[in-house]
Design an enzyme around this catalytic site. Structure first.
Site, PDB file in Angstrom:
ATOM      1  CB  VAL A 144      -0.859   0.102   1.217  1.00 35.99           C
ATOM      2  CG1 VAL A 144      -1.834  -1.097   1.133  1.00 35.99           C
ATOM      3  CG2 VAL A 144      -0.467   0.071   2.559  1.00 35.99           C
ATOM      4  CB  CYS A 145       2.090   3.704  -1.647  1.00 35.82           C
ATOM      5  SG  CYS A 145       1.239   3.967  -3.525  1.00 35.82           S
ATOM      6  CD  GLN A 146      -2.113   8.686   1.374  1.00 34.73           C
ATOM      7  OE1 GLN A 146      -1.251   8.086   2.165  1.00 34.73           O
ATOM      8  NE2 GLN A 146      -3.393   9.260   1.715  1.00 34.73           N
TER       9      GLN A 146
END
Length: 233
Positions: A144-146
């Site tokens: 996950v990232c933004q």
């Protein structure tokens, strides 16, 4: 005596109800001193990276045992992250002090850093090594990232390193609705990327709008007083 071998990779693709799979077949062929042809084959089945939405990601964690790996930088991670996730950033703070980096960092901090709160970073050279230290190649990893870009880039690197069970959240944590995941931090997951002057832009606009409306009303209803305060040239 061993012969001289040359690699000849091939790749086969097939689909099933479990999704697309890629079968990699790599063969080496060569001649020994006696002239006999030798062949060796190495076969590996590799799964394509899964791109899922937040609800599907939640199911992967709950039912299939996927481990969450947050690849964002330290600042966004500290603002908000999924509880019990593993933080292995794809980019790290760039604190190099050569002249070129100092100039780039100064320009960055006065623009992207000031307005969007983005730190000045560089690619983490220890990213794959750090993942290997915590997870075996058969581990199921949810990256996950933004915004979804860094997790996709991280997935590509891990695929090259031999990790086959990888999933990414499409559009990143910014698309996650409040309450989808249990989170830790001072804000909601979808707001962890918001920082800098842009976060107060709305408030500034509201204040300026109020001031302008009040000024217009004052000029409209009290023209004489307005003329004294703002005499025309």
């Amino acid at each position: 005596m061993a012969g001289i071998a040359s690699p000849s990779p091939t790749a086969l693709y097939f689909t099933s109800n479990l999704g697309t799979r890629r079968l990699k077949a790599v063969s080496w062929s060569g001649k020994s001193v006696s002239g006999n042809v030798t062949r060796r084959r190495n076969l590996r089945v590799a799964a394509e990276v899964k791109f899922v939405n937040a609800e599907e990601a939640k199911q992967l964690i709950a039912t299939e045992g996927y481990k969450v790996v947050d690849v964002r930088d330290k600042t966004q991670f500290e603002r908000a992250h999924i509880k019990s996730c593993h933080h292995i950033p794809l980019f790290i703070f760039n604190e190099d002090n050569d002249l070129g980096t100092i100039v780039k960092r100064t320009v960055h901090n006065n623009f992207s850093g000031l307005f969007f709160g983005l730190p000045f970073t560089k690619l983490n050279p220890e990213f794959v090594k750090s993942v290997r230290n915590e997870f075996s190649q058969d581990s199921k990893l949810l990256l996950v990232c933004q915004e979804g870009l860094r997790s996709a880039a991280a997935a590509s690197r891990l695929e090259e390193a031999g990790y086959d069970n990888i999933a990414c959240v499409t559009s990143g944590l910014q698309s996650v609705k409040p309450g989808t995941f249990e989170s830790v931090g001072s804000t909601e997951l979808q707001n962890a990327g918001k920082a800098g002057l842009i976060t107060i832009q709305g408030k500034i606009s509201a204040v300026l709008g109020t001031v302008l409306v009040c000024a217009l009303l004052f000029i409209t209803f009290f023209p004489d007083q307005a003329e004294k305060l703002f005499p025309s040239s």
